[in-house]
Design a protein around this motif. Structure first.
Motif, short mmCIF file in Angstrom:
data_model
loop_
_atom_site.label_atom_id
_atom_site.label_comp_id
_atom_site.label_asym_id
_atom_site.label_seq_id
_atom_site.Cartn_x
_atom_site.Cartn_y
_atom_site.Cartn_z
N ASN A 33 0.85 -1.19 0.00
CA ASN A 33 0.00 0.00 0.00
C ASN A 33 0.89 1.25 0.00
O ASN A 33 2.10 1.17 0.17
CB ASN A 33 -1.00 -0.01 1.17
CG ASN A 33 -0.35 0.10 2.53
OD1 ASN A 33 0.86 0.16 2.67
ND2 ASN A 33 -1.16 0.12 3.57
N ASP A 76 1.23 3.78 2.05
CA ASP A 76 1.97 4.09 3.28
C ASP A 76 3.24 3.26 3.40
O ASP A 76 4.28 3.75 3.84
CB ASP A 76 1.08 3.87 4.52
CG ASP A 76 0.07 4.99 4.73
OD1 ASP A 76 0.30 6.10 4.23
OD2 ASP A 76 -0.94 4.73 5.40
N ILE A 86 -1.04 8.40 12.64
CA ILE A 86 -1.20 6.94 12.65
C ILE A 86 -1.33 6.44 11.21
O ILE A 86 -2.09 6.98 10.41
CB ILE A 86 -2.42 6.54 13.48
CG1 ILE A 86 -2.20 6.95 14.94
CG2 ILE A 86 -2.68 5.04 13.38
CD1 ILE A 86 -3.41 6.76 15.83
N ARG A 87 -0.56 5.41 10.87
CA ARG A 87 -0.56 4.84 9.52
C ARG A 87 -0.65 3.32 9.59
O ARG A 87 -0.24 2.71 10.57
CB ARG A 87 0.72 5.20 8.76
CG ARG A 87 0.98 6.68 8.62
CD ARG A 87 0.08 7.30 7.55
NE ARG A 87 0.38 8.70 7.37
CZ ARG A 87 -0.21 9.70 8.01
NH1 ARG A 87 -1.16 9.44 8.89
NH2 ARG A 87 0.12 10.95 7.79
N ARG A 88 -1.15 2.73 8.52
CA ARG A 88 -1.22 1.27 8.41
C ARG A 88 -0.38 0.87 7.20
O ARG A 88 -0.54 1.40 6.11
CB ARG A 88 -2.67 0.84 8.21
CG ARG A 88 -2.86 -0.64 8.13
CD ARG A 88 -4.35 -0.97 8.08
NE ARG A 88 -4.53 -2.32 7.63
CZ ARG A 88 -4.67 -2.67 6.36
NH1 ARG A 88 -4.66 -1.77 5.41
NH2 ARG A 88 -4.83 -3.93 6.04
N GLU A 135 1.39 -2.38 4.85
CA GLU A 135 1.29 -3.80 4.47
C GLU A 135 2.46 -4.13 3.55
O GLU A 135 2.74 -3.40 2.60
CB GLU A 135 0.00 -4.08 3.72
CG GLU A 135 -1.25 -3.88 4.53
CD GLU A 135 -2.50 -4.11 3.69
OE1 GLU A 135 -2.44 -4.84 2.69
OE2 GLU A 135 -3.54 -3.54 4.05
N GLU A 184 1.85 -6.78 8.53
CA GLU A 184 0.93 -5.66 8.63
C GLU A 184 1.33 -4.88 9.86
O GLU A 184 1.50 -5.44 10.94
CB GLU A 184 -0.51 -6.16 8.77
CG GLU A 184 -1.52 -5.06 8.79
CD GLU A 184 -2.94 -5.59 8.79
OE1 GLU A 184 -3.80 -4.90 9.34
OE2 GLU A 184 -3.19 -6.70 8.27
N VAL A 193 0.55 -1.36 12.09
CA VAL A 193 -0.17 -0.13 12.38
C VAL A 193 0.76 0.68 13.27
O VAL A 193 1.07 0.26 14.39
CB VAL A 193 -1.52 -0.40 13.07
CG1 VAL A 193 -2.22 0.91 13.41
CG2 VAL A 193 -2.41 -1.28 12.20
N ASP A 194 1.25 1.76 12.74
CA ASP A 194 2.19 2.60 13.49
C ASP A 194 1.38 3.64 14.24
O ASP A 194 0.83 4.56 13.66
CB ASP A 194 3.18 3.25 12.53
CG ASP A 194 4.37 3.86 13.25
OD1 ASP A 194 4.53 3.61 14.45
OD2 ASP A 194 5.12 4.60 12.60
N TYR A 195 1.26 3.45 15.54
CA TYR A 195 0.49 4.34 16.39
C TYR A 195 1.34 4.69 17.60
O TYR A 195 2.30 3.99 17.90
CB TYR A 195 -0.81 3.66 16.84
CG TYR A 195 -0.55 2.46 17.70
CD1 TYR A 195 -0.25 1.23 17.14
CD2 TYR A 195 -0.51 2.59 19.09
CE1 TYR A 195 0.06 0.15 17.93
CE2 TYR A 195 -0.20 1.50 19.89
CZ TYR A 195 0.08 0.28 19.29
OH TYR A 195 0.39 -0.79 20.07
#
Length: 114
Positions: free
Chosen positions: A39, A41, A67-69, A71, A85, A87-89
């Motif tokens: 993707n 991101d 925040i990004r996701r 893959e 996968e 998720v950067d939070y």
């Protein structure tokens, strides 16, 4: 097919670890292993984070509005062996959610009133 999860509190190195993996797969040498972003991101991450690490700079701390996701597929000779996968939070958001003092409130709000 497996999936890989990186989970940790703020400053534990989740983003840095993924950046190092990105660098490794870019320079693996045999030309057959690859980390294929799936993707936008993930493409952006691979463009900026490994370059920052190579320049001796840490990635910026993730903020609530950042925040990004991501893959990726880990591939060997064109065949997918695993998916990543991420998720950067902000880790502190996770800590606040599962802090024991907040956990009771969270669970009570999820239960329907009797």
């Amino acid at each position: 097919m497996s999936k890989i999860l990186f989970l940790g509190h703020e400053g534990s190195g989740k983003t840095v670890l993924m950046g190092i993996l990105s660098c490794y797969f870019e320079t693996a040498g045999d030309g057959k292993w690859s980390l294929n972003p799936k993707n936008q991101d993930a493409f952006t991450f691979m463009e900026f984070v490994p370059a920052a690490l190579a320049a001796g700079k840490w990635p910026a701390q993730t903020t609530l509005d950042g925040i990004r996701r991501f893959e990726w597929d880990i591939e060997y000779d064109g065949k997918t062996y695993s998916k990543i996968e991420m998720v950067d939070y902000p880790g502190e958001a996770f800590r606040a959610l599962f802090d024991q003092s907040n956990l009771t409130d969270i669970l009570n709000n999820l239960r329907p009133d009797c």
